[in-house]
Write an enzyme that holds these catalytic residues in place. Sequence first.
Site, short mmCIF file in Angstrom:
data_model
loop_
_atom_site.label_atom_id
_atom_site.label_comp_id
_atom_site.label_asym_id
_atom_site.label_seq_id
_atom_site.Cartn_x
_atom_site.Cartn_y
_atom_site.Cartn_z
N THR A 143 -4.15 7.14 -21.68
CA THR A 143 -3.91 5.79 -21.18
C THR A 143 -2.45 5.49 -21.49
O THR A 143 -1.80 6.19 -22.26
CB THR A 143 -4.78 4.74 -21.90
OG1 THR A 143 -4.41 4.73 -23.28
CG2 THR A 143 -6.26 5.04 -21.78
N ASP A 192 -7.24 14.60 -24.48
CA ASP A 192 -7.17 13.19 -24.10
C ASP A 192 -6.53 12.44 -25.27
O ASP A 192 -7.15 12.23 -26.30
CB ASP A 192 -8.59 12.69 -23.82
CG ASP A 192 -8.64 11.20 -23.52
OD1 ASP A 192 -7.60 10.52 -23.63
OD2 ASP A 192 -9.74 10.72 -23.16
N GLU A 194 -0.52 4.74 -0.35
CA GLU A 194 -1.38 5.93 -0.48
C GLU A 194 -0.56 7.19 -0.25
O GLU A 194 0.26 7.25 0.66
CB GLU A 194 -2.53 5.87 0.52
CG GLU A 194 -3.67 4.99 0.03
CD GLU A 194 -4.80 4.89 1.04
OE1 GLU A 194 -4.54 5.09 2.24
OE2 GLU A 194 -5.93 4.58 0.62
N TYR A 226 0.85 -1.19 0.00
CA TYR A 226 0.00 0.00 0.00
C TYR A 226 0.88 1.24 0.00
O TYR A 226 1.82 1.33 0.78
CB TYR A 226 -0.89 0.03 1.24
CG TYR A 226 -2.35 -0.05 0.87
CD1 TYR A 226 -2.94 0.99 0.15
CD2 TYR A 226 -3.13 -1.16 1.19
CE1 TYR A 226 -4.27 0.91 -0.23
CE2 TYR A 226 -4.45 -1.24 0.81
CZ TYR A 226 -5.02 -0.20 0.09
OH TYR A 226 -6.32 -0.27 -0.30
N LYS A 276 -2.33 1.91 -25.05
CA LYS A 276 -2.72 1.87 -26.47
C LYS A 276 -1.45 2.06 -27.31
O LYS A 276 -0.58 1.23 -27.22
CB LYS A 276 -3.84 2.87 -26.72
CG LYS A 276 -5.08 2.53 -25.83
CD LYS A 276 -6.28 3.41 -26.03
CE LYS A 276 -7.36 3.06 -25.02
NZ LYS A 276 -8.53 3.96 -25.11
N ARG A 324 -1.83 -1.48 -18.61
CA ARG A 324 -3.12 -0.78 -18.56
C ARG A 324 -3.09 0.28 -17.47
O ARG A 324 -2.84 -0.03 -16.31
CB ARG A 324 -4.26 -1.75 -18.24
CG ARG A 324 -4.30 -3.01 -19.07
CD ARG A 324 -5.66 -3.66 -19.01
NE ARG A 324 -6.59 -2.87 -19.77
CZ ARG A 324 -6.63 -2.87 -21.11
NH1 ARG A 324 -5.80 -3.61 -21.81
NH2 ARG A 324 -7.50 -2.11 -21.75
C1 LIG Z 1 -9.53 4.25 -24.25
C2 LIG Z 1 -9.88 5.65 -23.98
C3 LIG Z 1 -10.08 6.13 -22.67
C4 LIG Z 1 -10.28 5.26 -21.46
O1 LIG Z 1 -9.44 4.37 -21.10
P1 LIG Z 1 -9.76 3.30 -19.96
O2 LIG Z 1 -8.39 3.01 -19.46
O3 LIG Z 1 -10.43 2.17 -20.64
O4 LIG Z 1 -10.61 3.95 -18.93
C5 LIG Z 1 -10.29 7.48 -22.48
N1 LIG Z 1 -10.32 8.32 -23.52
C6 LIG Z 1 -10.16 7.91 -24.78
C7 LIG Z 1 -10.21 8.91 -25.87
C8 LIG Z 1 -9.96 6.57 -25.06
O5 LIG Z 1 -9.84 6.15 -26.32
#
Ligand SMILES: *Cc1c(COP(=O)(O)O)cnc(C)c1O
Length: 415
Positions: free
Chosen positions: A223, A197, A53, A51, A226, A232
């Site tokens: 994220t 984002d 935090e 942990y 990707k 993840r």
């Molecule tokens: C995949 C994605 C997310 C979210 O990702 P998670 O880890 O699945 O919550 C947020 N914004 C965009 C534009 C995405 O393509």
Amino acid sequence: MSSLAESDPEVYEIIELERSRQVNGLELIASENVVSKAVLEAVGSIMTNKYAEGYPGKRYYGGCQYHDMVENLARDRLCKLFGAEHANVQAVSGSQANQAVYFAYMKHNDVMMSQDLSQGGHLSHGSPVNITGKWYSVSHYGVDHETEMLDYASIAEQARKIKPKMIVCGASAYPREIDFKAFQEIAEDVGAYCMADIAHIAGLCATGVHNSPVGVVNFTTSTTHKTLRGPRGGIIMCNDEYAADIDRSVFPGMQGGPLMHVIAGKAVCFQEALQPSFTEYAKQVVKNARAMAETLLDEGFDLVSGGTDNHLILLDLTNIGLTGLEAENLLGDAGITVNKNTIPRETRSPFVTSGLRIGTPAVTSRGMKEDEMKQIALFIARVLKDPENTTMTADVKEEVKGLASGFTLYPDEVC
Ligand SMILES: *Cc1c(COP(=O)(O)O)cnc(C)c1O
């Protein structure tokens, strides 16, 4: 024998089945990738036992000295990778990274503007079924009907009318380059914050293959799993003036203890992304998407916006006479994994759709290049143009397996 195989053969067997699916098939889901063995090792490590935090130097638990080291390393590497002043690496997912930014700078019912989910946006950008859509008052922008691309003049006009507190840009299914500077200017004009984002395109932004919003817009979220090809998870970057608010919003605002094994994996991922070989990878991802797009166009498919600038292609299946759901299932039978996707001016439900999203990050990680992309595009064309022909689909599945066997997931893996 592995300890998992011995102690829990049921779970072990499921993981082996999934391994075989990944090895023998072609993963064309635009949001997926294949992490390195080093990332796998960090994420599967004893760092999960602790942990931690709080933040480095300010933890609520003893014994965090090594967790401080690894989190500092992850933050420093991420700042270096994007030229950011401040980085938060604790968000457990992209959605939570977004929520943390909203929670830091918006109050209940404040107005935000973002790209419509059905036109490429994301659930966490204020979809009515998501907490962000229930908590904030959301006005969506879409793409231009003719070009199927973002129209910055009309977005600016909408912003002047709506007067949002925050403008969100970035998408999950938009095949074209996004002008982050234009979004920041639109936001500044109306006194709003701008959040970019880059969940999908982070690997392209980190390497200059796509323009980067870091240092351009107020907040950048992403994220790590990707195109960035890490474990993840989520990240947030901003200038120092916002650092304290953002950190407080993630913890204790939104989350409890951070996933320290994942943060270790993120540190490994950022170091990998700093290597010249990763820039080569990111360039190849885009070259591969272009090669696939060209072949699909030659085969008579309609591409939303007519092509691609990034790692993904959005097929409009209307002229083929299949729904996205049917196409996803047909290609699944041939060992090609893709996802159905809404297209601009969609008439079907999100469970059926008229489109298909195809991405090159995972197959590029396996070492495939333009020639393989053309081959894959021809597989896709054969299957989708002759949907009743199950014998042919079975033949394609064998060919897919043959192609995949030349490109292992991991160098020492036995298929
Ligand atoms: C995949 C994605 C997310 C979210 O990702 P998670 O880890 O699945 O919550 C947020 N914004 C965009 C534009 C995405 O393509």
